[in-house]
Design a protein around this motif. Structure first.
Motif, PDB file in Angstrom:
ATOM      1  N   LYS A  22       0.874  -1.171   0.004  1.00 12.88           N
ATOM      2  CA  LYS A  22       0.170  -0.137  -0.014  1.00 12.88           C
ATOM      3  C   LYS A  22       1.048   1.139  -0.123  1.00 12.88           C
ATOM      4  CE  LYS A  22      -4.316  -1.975   1.992  1.00 12.88           C
ATOM      5  NZ  LYS A  22      -3.808  -3.092   2.637  1.00 12.88           N
ATOM      6  N   LYS A  23       2.025   1.325   0.710  1.00 13.09           N
ATOM      7  CA  LYS A  23       2.598   2.331   0.825  1.00 13.09           C
ATOM      8  C   LYS A  23       3.605   2.912  -0.262  1.00 13.09           C
ATOM      9  CE  LYS A  23       3.808   2.262   6.104  1.00 13.09           C
ATOM     10  NZ  LYS A  23       4.699   1.852   7.067  1.00 13.09           N
ATOM     11  N   LEU A  24       3.844   1.846  -1.004  1.00  7.53           N
ATOM     12  CA  LEU A  24       4.645   2.013  -2.314  1.00  7.53           C
ATOM     13  C   LEU A  24       3.884   1.967  -3.365  1.00  7.53           C
ATOM     14  CD1 LEU A  24       7.938  -0.079  -1.361  1.00  7.53           C
ATOM     15  CD2 LEU A  24       7.618   2.403  -1.104  1.00  7.53           C
ATOM     16  N   LYS A  25       2.464   1.741  -3.186  1.00  3.33           N
ATOM     17  CA  LYS A  25       1.498   1.940  -4.275  1.00  3.33           C
ATOM     18  C   LYS A  25       1.978   0.507  -5.405  1.00  3.33           C
ATOM     19  CE  LYS A  25      -0.290   6.579  -4.332  1.00  3.33           C
ATOM     20  NZ  LYS A  25       0.292   6.378  -2.891  1.00  3.33           N
ATOM     21  N   LEU A  26       2.272  -0.683  -4.734  1.00  6.01           N
ATOM     22  CA  LEU A  26       2.921  -1.799  -5.493  1.00  6.01           C
ATOM     23  C   LEU A  26       1.518  -3.047  -5.481  1.00  6.01           C
ATOM     24  CD1 LEU A  26       6.526  -2.072  -4.366  1.00  6.01           C
ATOM     25  CD2 LEU A  26       5.680  -1.458  -6.532  1.00  6.01           C
ATOM     26  N   GLU A  27       0.529  -2.514  -5.173  1.00  4.65           N
ATOM     27  CA  GLU A  27      -0.681  -3.503  -4.992  1.00  4.65           C
ATOM     28  C   GLU A  27      -0.809  -4.491  -6.171  1.00  4.65           C
ATOM     29  OE1 GLU A  27      -1.384  -0.156  -4.065  1.00  4.65           O
ATOM     30  OE2 GLU A  27      -2.573  -0.313  -2.432  1.00  4.65           O
ATOM     31  N   SER A  28      -0.283  -4.031  -7.375  1.00  3.52           N
ATOM     32  CA  SER A  28      -0.733  -4.718  -8.613  1.00  3.52           C
ATOM     33  C   SER A  28       0.436  -5.877  -8.687  1.00  3.52           C
ATOM     34  CB  SER A  28      -0.608  -3.903  -9.871  1.00  3.52           C
ATOM     35  OG  SER A  28       0.522  -3.212 -10.010  1.00  3.52           O
ATOM     36  N   ASN A  29       1.412  -5.987  -7.786  1.00  4.19           N
ATOM     37  CA  ASN A  29       2.490  -6.685  -7.693  1.00  4.19           C
ATOM     38  C   ASN A  29       2.150  -7.849  -6.530  1.00  4.19           C
ATOM     39  OD1 ASN A  29       4.491  -7.095  -9.666  1.00  4.19           O
ATOM     40  ND2 ASN A  29       5.033  -4.927  -9.377  1.00  4.19           N
ATOM     41  N   GLN A  30       1.068  -7.753  -6.077  1.00  4.55           N
ATOM     42  CA  GLN A  30       0.959  -8.560  -4.811  1.00  4.55           C
ATOM     43  C   GLN A  30       0.486 -10.039  -5.290  1.00  4.55           C
ATOM     44  OE1 GLN A  30      -0.893  -5.586  -1.469  1.00  4.55           O
ATOM     45  NE2 GLN A  30      -2.191  -7.693  -1.722  1.00  4.55           N
ATOM     46  N   PRO A  31       0.830 -10.940  -4.589  1.00  4.45           N
ATOM     47  CA  PRO A  31       0.366 -12.231  -4.832  1.00  4.45           C
ATOM     48  C   PRO A  31      -1.134 -12.220  -4.650  1.00  4.45           C
ATOM     49  CG  PRO A  31       1.726 -12.297  -2.883  1.00  4.45           C
ATOM     50  CD  PRO A  31       1.824 -10.909  -3.184  1.00  4.45           C
ATOM     51  N   ALA A  32      -1.907 -13.075  -5.439  1.00  4.59           N
ATOM     52  CA  ALA A  32      -3.272 -13.175  -5.773  1.00  4.59           C
ATOM     53  C   ALA A  32      -3.838 -13.304  -4.207  1.00  4.59           C
ATOM     54  CB  ALA A  32      -3.985 -14.236  -6.558  1.00  4.59           C
ATOM     55  N   SER A  33      -4.930 -12.571  -3.849  1.00  4.49           N
ATOM     56  CA  SER A  33      -5.608 -12.531  -2.513  1.00  4.49           C
ATOM     57  C   SER A  33      -4.864 -12.540  -1.220  1.00  4.49           C
ATOM     58  CB  SER A  33      -6.490 -13.956  -2.483  1.00  4.49           C
ATOM     59  OG  SER A  33      -5.670 -14.952  -2.542  1.00  4.49           O
ATOM     60  N   PHE A  34      -3.758 -11.983  -1.686  1.00  2.00           N
ATOM     61  CA  PHE A  34      -2.939 -11.819  -0.182  1.00  2.00           C
ATOM     62  C   PHE A  34      -3.227 -10.308   0.631  1.00  2.00           C
ATOM     63  CE2 PHE A  34       1.107  -9.563   1.419  1.00  2.00           C
ATOM     64  CZ  PHE A  34       1.310 -10.480   2.593  1.00  2.00           C
ATOM     65  N   ASP A  35      -3.448 -10.856   1.797  1.00  2.72           N
ATOM     66  CA  ASP A  35      -4.184  -9.575   2.664  1.00  2.72           C
ATOM     67  C   ASP A  35      -3.880  -9.795   4.190  1.00  2.72           C
ATOM     68  OD1 ASP A  35      -5.355  -7.092   3.123  1.00  2.72           O
ATOM     69  OD2 ASP A  35      -7.287  -7.796   2.033  1.00  2.72           O
ATOM     70  N   ALA A  36      -4.114  -8.724   4.892  1.00  2.00           N
ATOM     71  CA  ALA A  36      -3.994  -8.857   6.334  1.00  2.00           C
ATOM     72  C   ALA A  36      -4.979 -10.157   6.874  1.00  2.00           C
ATOM     73  CB  ALA A  36      -4.347  -7.533   7.038  1.00  2.00           C
ATOM     74  N   ILE A  37      -4.495 -10.531   7.788  1.00  2.00           N
ATOM     75  CA  ILE A  37      -5.629 -11.373   8.374  1.00  2.00           C
ATOM     76  C   ILE A  37      -6.519 -10.775   9.107  1.00  2.00           C
ATOM     77  CG2 ILE A  37      -5.891 -13.426  10.404  1.00  2.00           C
ATOM     78  CD1 ILE A  37      -2.855 -13.966  10.055  1.00  2.00           C
ATOM     79  N   PRO A  38      -7.951 -11.028   9.085  1.00  2.00           N
ATOM     80  CA  PRO A  38      -8.937 -10.366   9.791  1.00  2.00           C
ATOM     81  C   PRO A  38      -8.965 -10.635  11.225  1.00  2.00           C
ATOM     82  CG  PRO A  38     -10.093 -12.204   8.494  1.00  2.00           C
ATOM     83  CD  PRO A  38      -8.466 -12.104   8.161  1.00  2.00           C
ATOM     84  N   LYS A  39      -9.551  -9.840  11.956  1.00  2.00           N
ATOM     85  CA  LYS A  39      -9.377  -9.839  13.555  1.00  2.00           C
ATOM     86  C   LYS A  39     -10.577 -10.948  13.846  1.00  2.00           C
ATOM     87  CE  LYS A  39      -9.774  -7.392  17.839  1.00  2.00           C
ATOM     88  NZ  LYS A  39     -10.481  -8.020  18.448  1.00  2.00           N
ATOM     89  N   PHE A  40     -10.559 -12.026  14.697  1.00  2.00           N
ATOM     90  CA  PHE A  40     -11.384 -12.859  15.237  1.00  2.00           C
ATOM     91  C   PHE A  40     -11.889 -12.632  16.605  1.00  2.00           C
ATOM     92  CE2 PHE A  40      -8.666 -14.963  11.946  1.00  2.00           C
ATOM     93  CZ  PHE A  40      -9.823 -15.363  10.969  1.00  2.00           C
ATOM     94  N   SER A  41     -13.130 -13.237  16.623  1.00  2.00           N
ATOM     95  CA  SER A  41     -13.682 -12.929  18.178  1.00  2.00           C
ATOM     96  C   SER A  41     -12.521 -13.327  19.150  1.00  2.00           C
ATOM     97  CB  SER A  41     -15.008 -13.817  18.379  1.00  2.00           C
ATOM     98  OG  SER A  41     -14.560 -15.179  17.985  1.00  2.00           O
ATOM     99  N   ILE A  42     -11.803 -14.488  19.028  1.00  2.00           N
ATOM    100  CA  ILE A  42     -11.127 -14.848  20.117  1.00  2.00           C
ATOM    101  C   ILE A  42      -9.948 -13.998  20.209  1.00  2.00           C
ATOM    102  CG2 ILE A  42     -11.446 -17.446  19.996  1.00  2.00           C
ATOM    103  CD1 ILE A  42      -9.182 -17.852  18.137  1.00  2.00           C
ATOM    104  N   ASP A  43      -9.422 -13.119  19.295  1.00  2.00           N
ATOM    105  CA  ASP A  43      -8.294 -12.277  19.354  1.00  2.00           C
ATOM    106  C   ASP A  43      -8.048 -11.151  20.507  1.00  2.00           C
ATOM    107  OD1 ASP A  43      -7.529 -14.069  17.264  1.00  2.00           O
ATOM    108  OD2 ASP A  43      -7.612 -12.200  15.740  1.00  2.00           O
ATOM    109  N   GLU A  44      -7.129 -11.165  20.995  1.00  5.41           N
ATOM    110  CA  GLU A  44      -6.970  -9.996  22.130  1.00  5.41           C
ATOM    111  C   GLU A  44      -5.681  -9.177  21.281  1.00  5.41           C
ATOM    112  OE1 GLU A  44      -7.240 -11.019  26.149  1.00  5.41           O
ATOM    113  OE2 GLU A  44      -8.875 -12.078  25.857  1.00  5.41           O
ATOM    114  N   LEU A  45      -5.851  -8.756  20.443  1.00  6.81           N
ATOM    115  CA  LEU A  45      -4.516  -8.091  19.673  1.00  6.81           C
ATOM    116  C   LEU A  45      -3.838  -7.069  20.378  1.00  6.81           C
ATOM    117  CD1 LEU A  45      -5.616  -8.830  15.862  1.00  6.81           C
ATOM    118  CD2 LEU A  45      -4.366 -10.549  17.622  1.00  6.81           C
ATOM    119  N   GLN A  46      -2.253  -7.209  20.472  1.00  6.93           N
ATOM    120  CA  GLN A  46      -1.602  -6.112  20.887  1.00  6.93           C
ATOM    121  C   GLN A  46      -0.875  -5.599  19.676  1.00  6.93           C
ATOM    122  OE1 GLN A  46       0.656  -7.628  24.302  1.00  6.93           O
ATOM    123  NE2 GLN A  46      -0.975  -8.476  25.011  1.00  6.93           N
TER     124      GLN A  46
END
Ligand code: HEM
Length: 404
Positions: A133-157
């Motif tokens: 995102k920062k370098l605007k290189l999204e078109s060079n990302q692997p297919a469907s690669f993204d951050a993991i969504p937050k799950f109900s069990i997560d207490e992320l720090q």
């Protein structure tokens, strides 16, 4: 573009300019040679001399036995860093990594005496969704690669989440691994700042017989049901074979920091602990079976008509429901101080490697977040994904096509 030689000499000059006493290039070269020679004299053991092949189709550090010590380091790029700067950084990293993995201290290492050998060193480089995102290189990302969504069990720090660039450093010697980590971070400081460092461990070489599956800190044999290293099955689950050139031969990594509540886990009896996972503690065999690698019988019932492997046992919920849901898992133990509680905090740096995390890992994670007996004693507190670049041959630069 600058050559590797220009960048390396440029970085020595920068260090020199900031230091209180400036040593000349010739003195630095002598100090390096003397330190290297001192380290060589100490490199007496077979372990110090052991090396993994770093060049090749895939980066080292994934399709191999987990080394005793591991550092996952995430860095965030400095403001105004461009794709050109990234390429210059990759030139430096490539040089450092290929040199150190060959058992030679990095050029301009101020303490080469510490680097007594590779001790099966591997260094693996990856890039997080935020970098694209920062370098605007999204078109060079692997297919469907993204951050993991937050799950109900997560207490992320946030101090254990995300990151632009990953360096995964692993070796069978803690001192060597930490020296290498510092060298890489120090040589990266014109390009990025550290975001987090997560340190993990498993048994030292020789402590348990070769080939034995490791145990996690809950006492379980962990890592049994996994694609076997060096097989076609492993290649099909892990190594990407389609997409932008820099990622063909690479993979996607999910890294979850999962805290264990060992204080309450300790209170369970062995039978209860075995029911939570669905495997015997001593052998790692599925409940009702004898050997670790015996086939799991999810239909078996006991003489009261109850399922031998409970409905919400971890392995029942985690088992793949179709051929897409298979990936490579590699857990690393961690133990740190929880200063606020005046207690130890322990858990897993839990990793999944897959061609496509969204198809292979996420459905399993969603199922476990919904119901899994293990959730009562475990809490995910960190979460990050990285696209791991393909391996390279001598003369090539890591992720060159991505940043050119
Ligand atoms: C602290 C957290 C965790 C612990 C202690 C743990 C422990 C275990 C253990 C002991 C096994 C059985 C042995 C083996 O096959 O490796 C197992 C299997 C497995 N786990 Fe986990 N695990 C954890 C988290 C996860 C997560 C987050 C996922 C996926 C999202 C996962 C997916 C799996 C899968 C796919 C299997 C193999 C199931 C089968 O036999 O088909 N585990 N885990």
């Amino acid at each position: 573009m600058l050559t590797r030689r220009q960048i390396l000499f440029g970085s020595i000059a920068t260090v020199g300019a900031g230091a209180t006493s400036i040593i000349s290039g010739a003195d630095a070269a002598n100090a390096y040679r003397e330190g290297f020679a001192a380290a060589q004299k100490l490199a007496g053991s077979k372990l110090a001399k052991s090396k993994l092949t770093w060049h090749g189709k895939h980066q080292a550090g994934i399709e191999s036995r987990a080394q005793a010590h591991t550092n996952f380091v995430a860095l965030n790029i400095l403001p105004n860093i461009t794709a050109d700067d990234m390429l210059r950084w990759m030139v430096l990293l490539t040089d450092n990594i290929s040199t150190m993995c060959a058992g030679i201290p990095a050029l301009a290492d101020p303490q080469p005496d510490v680097f007594v050998g590779a001790a099966n060193l591997s260094i693996t480089v990856g890039f997080g969704p935020s970098l694209f995102k920062k370098l605007k290189l999204e078109s060079n990302q692997p297919a469907s690669f993204d951050a993991i969504p937050k799950f109900s069990i997560d207490e992320l720090q946030s101090e254990y989440c995300d990151g632009d660039v990953l360096l995964h450093i692993a070796a069978d010697d803690l001192q060597i691994m930490n020296h290498v980590t510092r060298t890489l971070i120090s040589d990266s400081k014109s390009f990025a700042k550290m975001h987090w460092l997560q340190n993990g461990f498993t048994n030292a070489v020789g402590t348990v017989p070769e080939g034995v599956t490791q145990r996690n800190l809950m006492g379980q044999v962990d890592g049994t049901d996994n694609p076997e290293l060096g097989t076609e099955n492993f290649a099909q689950r892990v190594w990407i074979d389609d997409g932008p050139a820099w990622i063909v031969g690479g993979t996607q990594l999910a890294l979850r920091r999962i805290r264990m509540n060992l204080n309450t886990w300790d209170l369970l009896g062995r039978t209860e602990k075995e029911a939570v996972i669905g495997r015997h503690l001593d052998t790692g065999a599925p409940l009702g079976k004898t050997n670790e690698r015996d086939a799991i019988d999810f239909e078996a019932v006991d003489d009261r008509g109850l399922k031998v492997i409970p409905e919400f046992a971890h392995i029942r919920r985690a088992a793949s429901q179709n051929l897409d849901e298979i990936f490579f898992r590699r857990p690393f133990n961690y133990q740190v101080l929880d200063a606020s509680a005046g207690q130890l905090e322990a858990g897993l740096l839990w990793t999944a490697y897959a061609r496509d995390l969204s198809k292979q890992y996420l459905p399993v994670q969603r199922r476990l977040a919904q119901f899994d007996l293990l959730n009562k004693w475990t809490t995910p507190i960190g979460s990050a994904t990285f696209a791991i670049a393909r391996g390279i041959d001598p003369g090539e630069i890591i992720a060159e096509e991505l940043f050119s």
